[in-house]
Design an enzyme around this catalytic site. Structure first.
Site: not given
Ligand SMILES: [Zn+2]
Length: 202
Positions: A16, A18, A20, A91-92, A94, A149, A160, A198
């Protein structure tokens, strides 16, 4: 470079926001630079974050990048001029159009040279990106990264802190609805890393 052996194969770095990914990509490419190999970093033109010609990770590492159209012909055209380059980073991924010809091209190039591809695992809704979904199981190596999270419990005010595998999009601090556009470039003001408990898509 010269007559040295050249490494080959495809390594994918996924996770996801953040987690790294870009830091890891730049670290892996940087090793080859320090060993005297030639390295090229490509990035899709859609990502204008921080800089137009450099890839900058969230922690400030940077490397000059070639900005390309995020589709098969954009990639094919630039790779034609990079035949002498030993190591390629993308990079990137997606943000590239979901063309199977692009998947084939990356697989073919990674028979001749070492290729590192960084990509988001899922979109803000928690759904896979088609091009990532096609390329990932065909890679020689997968580096799967997790973030942390940052959901804050409204009752306790505590964060969290669990491993995060999802990217939460926020609009004015609230979870973005399912029908929001898939691509929206942004940083910490519009995205958070979240665990599956979450991750919210109203
Ligand atoms: Zn969480």
């Amino acid at each position: 470079m010269g007559k040295e052996q050249r490494d080959f194969g495809l390594t994918m770095i996924v996770g996801p926001m953040f987690s790294g990914k870009t830091t890891e990509l730049l670290r892996l490419l940087g090793r080859y630079k320090m060993a005297g190999y030639s390295v090229a970093l490509l990035k899709p033109s859609i990502d204008k974050r921080y800089s137009n010609r450099e890839v900058v990770s969230h922690d400030g590492l940077k490397m000059e990048a070639i900005v390309i159209e995020p589709n098969y012909s954009g990639l094919a055209n630039v790779l034609k001029n990079l035949e002498d380059v030993d190591v390629i980073g993308i990079d990137e991924l997606q943000f590239f159009e979901p063309e199977l010809t692009t998947v084939d091209l990356i697989l073919r190039i990674s028979l001749q040279k070492k290729v590192y591809v960084a990509a988001l695992n899922l979109d803000f809704k928690g759904e896979p990106w088609e091009i990532v979904k096609e390329l990932l199981p065909r890679a020689d190596e997968i580096i799967s990264l997790q973030a942390v999270c940052t959901y804050v419990d409204p009752n306790t005010g505590k964060k969290c802190g669990a491993p995060a595998t999802r990217t939460q999009r926020l609009i004015d601090g609230k979870p973005a609805p399912r029908d929001a556009p898939r691509i929206m470039v942004g940083g910490r003001e519009s995205y958070e890393s979240r665990c599956r408990r979450h991750h919210e898509v109203p």
